[in-house]
Design a protein around this motif. Structure first.
Motif, PDB file in Angstrom:
ATOM      1  N   VAL A  84     -36.825  40.681   9.784  1.00 41.39           N
ATOM      2  CA  VAL A  84     -37.999  41.061  10.573  1.00 41.39           C
ATOM      3  C   VAL A  84     -39.174  40.177  10.185  1.00 41.39           C
ATOM      4  CG1 VAL A  84     -39.661  42.898  11.029  1.00 41.39           C
ATOM      5  CG2 VAL A  84     -37.231  43.443  10.793  1.00 41.39           C
ATOM      6  N   GLN A  85     -39.882  39.710  11.204  1.00 46.20           N
ATOM      7  CA  GLN A  85     -41.102  38.946  10.987  1.00 46.20           C
ATOM      8  C   GLN A  85     -42.216  39.646  11.752  1.00 46.20           C
ATOM      9  OE1 GLN A  85     -41.101  35.008  12.675  1.00 46.20           O
ATOM     10  NE2 GLN A  85     -42.754  34.339  11.354  1.00 46.20           N
ATOM     11  N   PHE A  86     -43.274  40.036  11.042  1.00 50.23           N
ATOM     12  CA  PHE A  86     -44.428  40.633  11.687  1.00 50.23           C
ATOM     13  C   PHE A  86     -45.441  39.546  11.995  1.00 50.23           C
ATOM     14  CE2 PHE A  86     -42.708  44.376   9.502  1.00 50.23           C
ATOM     15  CZ  PHE A  86     -42.678  45.258  10.562  1.00 50.23           C
ATOM     16  N   LEU A  87     -46.045  39.638  13.178  1.00 50.14           N
ATOM     17  CA  LEU A  87     -47.002  38.638  13.639  1.00 50.14           C
ATOM     18  C   LEU A  87     -48.314  39.336  13.959  1.00 50.14           C
ATOM     19  CD1 LEU A  87     -44.426  37.234  16.126  1.00 50.14           C
ATOM     20  CD2 LEU A  87     -45.105  36.077  14.052  1.00 50.14           C
ATOM     21  N   ILE A  88     -49.414  38.738  13.541  1.00 49.89           N
ATOM     22  CA  ILE A  88     -50.732  39.255  13.841  1.00 49.89           C
ATOM     23  C   ILE A  88     -51.473  38.208  14.649  1.00 49.89           C
ATOM     24  CG2 ILE A  88     -52.940  39.997  12.891  1.00 49.89           C
ATOM     25  CD1 ILE A  88     -51.384  41.032  10.448  1.00 49.89           C
ATOM     26  N   SER A  89     -51.974  38.618  15.812  1.00 49.92           N
ATOM     27  CA  SER A  89     -52.710  37.681  16.671  1.00 49.92           C
ATOM     28  C   SER A  89     -53.964  38.381  17.202  1.00 49.92           C
ATOM     29  CB  SER A  89     -51.829  37.220  17.825  1.00 49.92           C
ATOM     30  OG  SER A  89     -51.432  38.323  18.618  1.00 49.92           O
ATOM     31  N   SER A  90     -54.833  37.590  17.815  1.00 48.66           N
ATOM     32  CA  SER A  90     -56.058  38.139  18.393  1.00 48.66           C
ATOM     33  C   SER A  90     -55.737  38.908  19.667  1.00 48.66           C
ATOM     34  CB  SER A  90     -57.035  37.026  18.722  1.00 48.66           C
ATOM     35  OG  SER A  90     -57.448  36.377  17.543  1.00 48.66           O
ATOM     36  N   GLN A  91     -56.509  39.952  19.925  1.00 47.59           N
ATOM     37  CA  GLN A  91     -56.352  40.705  21.165  1.00 47.59           C
ATOM     38  C   GLN A  91     -56.841  39.833  22.319  1.00 47.59           C
ATOM     39  OE1 GLN A  91     -58.300  44.531  20.993  1.00 47.59           O
ATOM     40  NE2 GLN A  91     -57.066  45.211  19.270  1.00 47.59           N
ATOM     41  N   PRO A  92     -56.181  39.934  23.470  1.00 52.13           N
ATOM     42  CA  PRO A  92     -56.645  39.162  24.614  1.00 52.13           C
ATOM     43  C   PRO A  92     -58.061  39.602  25.037  1.00 52.13           C
ATOM     44  CG  PRO A  92     -54.711  40.490  25.188  1.00 52.13           C
ATOM     45  CD  PRO A  92     -55.035  40.742  23.755  1.00 52.13           C
ATOM     46  N   ALA A  93     -58.813  38.643  25.505  1.00 56.74           N
ATOM     47  CA  ALA A  93     -60.203  38.939  25.918  1.00 56.74           C
ATOM     48  C   ALA A  93     -60.252  39.760  27.189  1.00 56.74           C
ATOM     49  CB  ALA A  93     -60.969  37.634  26.117  1.00 56.74           C
TER      50      ALA A  93
END
Length: 93
Positions: A84-93
């Motif tokens: 498992v790889q967890f990814l954190i990204s910015s919320q879409p505008a």
């Protein structure tokens, strides 16, 4: 508040469900060295932790982590080998 994708919700629920026998369990995200985060499974949130939920998935964070992830999205990928790889990204505008 940290947003949890449908896919991450399924992965978190599966991992926690295989590890914790209570309904209060969840995935804990904590600060780690070098502007990174560490994840672990916890039986319940600490009194001071913020809890983000999506479906049956629960993610526990202390206040500094919750603040850092306030405008982020948690997603997850499962490799062919089951890793498992967890990814954190910015919320879409």
């Amino acid at each position: 508040m940290l947003t949890i994708t449908d896919n991450a919700s399924l992965v978190v629920s599966d991992i926690v469900g295989r590890t914790v026998t209570t309904d209060t369990g969840g995935l804990r995200i904590a600060e780690a060295a070098g502007d990174q985060f560490a994840v672990s499974v916890a039986d319940a949130p600490a009194e001071t932790e913020v809890v983000a939920e999506h479906g049956t998935a629960r993610v526990f964070m202390d206040l500094p982590v919750a603040s850092a992830l306030d405008d982020k999205v948690l997603d997850a990928r499962v490799g062919d080998d089951g890793a498992v790889q967890f990814l954190i990204s910015s919320q879409p505008a």
